[in-house]
Design a protein around this motif. Sequence first.
Motif, mmCIF file in Angstrom:
data_model
loop_
_atom_site.group_PDB
_atom_site.id
_atom_site.type_symbol
_atom_site.label_atom_id
_atom_site.label_comp_id
_atom_site.label_asym_id
_atom_site.label_seq_id
_atom_site.Cartn_x
_atom_site.Cartn_y
_atom_site.Cartn_z
ATOM 1 N N ASN A 119 6.082 3.569 -9.030
ATOM 2 C CA ASN A 119 6.627 4.915 -8.880
ATOM 3 C C ASN A 119 5.811 5.940 -9.651
ATOM 4 O OD1 ASN A 119 8.634 4.570 -7.009
ATOM 5 N ND2 ASN A 119 10.236 4.151 -8.519
ATOM 6 N N LYS A 120 4.635 5.549 -10.127
ATOM 7 C CA LYS A 120 3.685 6.518 -10.676
ATOM 8 C C LYS A 120 2.958 7.193 -9.517
ATOM 9 C CE LYS A 120 1.566 5.954 -14.494
ATOM 10 N NZ LYS A 120 0.901 5.185 -15.560
ATOM 11 N N THR A 121 2.717 8.480 -9.642
ATOM 12 C CA THR A 121 2.025 9.228 -8.595
ATOM 13 C C THR A 121 0.758 8.504 -8.160
ATOM 14 O OG1 THR A 121 2.922 11.316 -9.427
ATOM 15 C CG2 THR A 121 0.949 11.442 -8.036
ATOM 16 N N GLY A 122 0.575 8.342 -6.848
ATOM 17 C CA GLY A 122 -0.454 7.466 -6.314
ATOM 18 C C GLY A 122 -1.855 7.729 -6.838
ATOM 19 N N ARG A 123 -2.288 8.981 -6.838
ATOM 20 C CA ARG A 123 -3.670 9.255 -7.237
ATOM 21 C C ARG A 123 -3.891 8.947 -8.716
ATOM 22 N NH1 ARG A 123 -4.350 14.028 -9.903
ATOM 23 N NH2 ARG A 123 -2.566 15.468 -9.913
ATOM 24 N N LEU A 124 -2.876 9.153 -9.557
ATOM 25 C CA LEU A 124 -3.009 8.826 -10.975
ATOM 26 C C LEU A 124 -2.982 7.318 -11.181
ATOM 27 C CD1 LEU A 124 -0.726 11.551 -12.590
ATOM 28 C CD2 LEU A 124 -3.181 11.626 -12.133
ATOM 29 N N LEU A 125 -2.147 6.635 -10.424
ATOM 30 C CA LEU A 125 -2.094 5.176 -10.488
ATOM 31 C C LEU A 125 -3.453 4.580 -10.163
ATOM 32 C CD1 LEU A 125 -0.583 2.418 -10.501
ATOM 33 C CD2 LEU A 125 -0.039 2.865 -8.092
ATOM 34 N N ARG A 126 -4.058 5.018 -9.082
ATOM 35 C CA ARG A 126 -5.356 4.453 -8.682
ATOM 36 C C ARG A 126 -6.457 4.785 -9.688
ATOM 37 N NH1 ARG A 126 -2.615 5.147 -3.863
ATOM 38 N NH2 ARG A 126 -3.043 7.388 -3.755
ATOM 39 N N LYS A 127 -6.363 5.940 -10.346
ATOM 40 C CA LYS A 127 -7.317 6.249 -11.406
ATOM 41 C C LYS A 127 -7.210 5.239 -12.546
ATOM 42 C CE LYS A 127 -8.094 11.246 -10.923
ATOM 43 N NZ LYS A 127 -7.996 12.556 -11.606
#
Length: 237
Positions: A119-127
């Motif tokens: 549930n972490k924002t996708g773009r921040l998660l992938r970073k």
Amino acid sequence: MGGVTPRDQTVSHAPTAVIFDWDNTLVDSWATIHEALAGTFEHFGLPAWSMDEVKAQVRQSLRDSFPRYFGDQWEAARDIYLGRFEAIHLTRCVALPGAAALLDGLTTRWRIPAGIVSNKTGRLLRKEVDYLGWSAHFVSVVGAGDAISDKPNPAPVDLIRKELSTQQSQNIWFIGDTDIDMACAHNAKCRAVLVGDETKDVTVSGQLSQLNGWALDYQFSDLFALTDHLAKLNQTE
């Protein structure tokens, strides 16, 4: 801590795929979340949460939780939070003990495909996944906003399934640290596997273990115990 009594025999076999939660399952980013939330609450003149309150309250995605805290200003609050979080999150993102060895075992020893649903924002998660050098371990990394709905809705898991073969989808373990993860596992018809501190909150009725009403297929005190169990399952098959 070993596994609990399986709900059916499928759990006694090695998973054909695994899906991980991210925060407090594979990485420790609570300090960053705490600081970003504190700054957001301060901006709106609200009292900051303690770390214990953050760990107890942070479960849902921003689009599911912020309207409850900030009302019709939730989108502005989201933007403030994301700005504060993004400014500090990479340098503070720390792998939990045993995470790297577990992922290496899945990728190189057992050839079990893995994904992330967070549930972490996708773009921040992938970073963060890229920052830790783990991207190659996962067939897909799905964060908040990537699917039509966020966890515990099964929609993010459906995105992971699209990257798996029919055989790989037969016995998926959803591995997480909260009741939201266990709810998502049930909603997506995966095996519910609890790992980490919240194992202390598990209740047992007969042979059935539950976390806030969600039945568990397995529970492990840490990633080392989970890795040992997966190794044993793969040795016997």
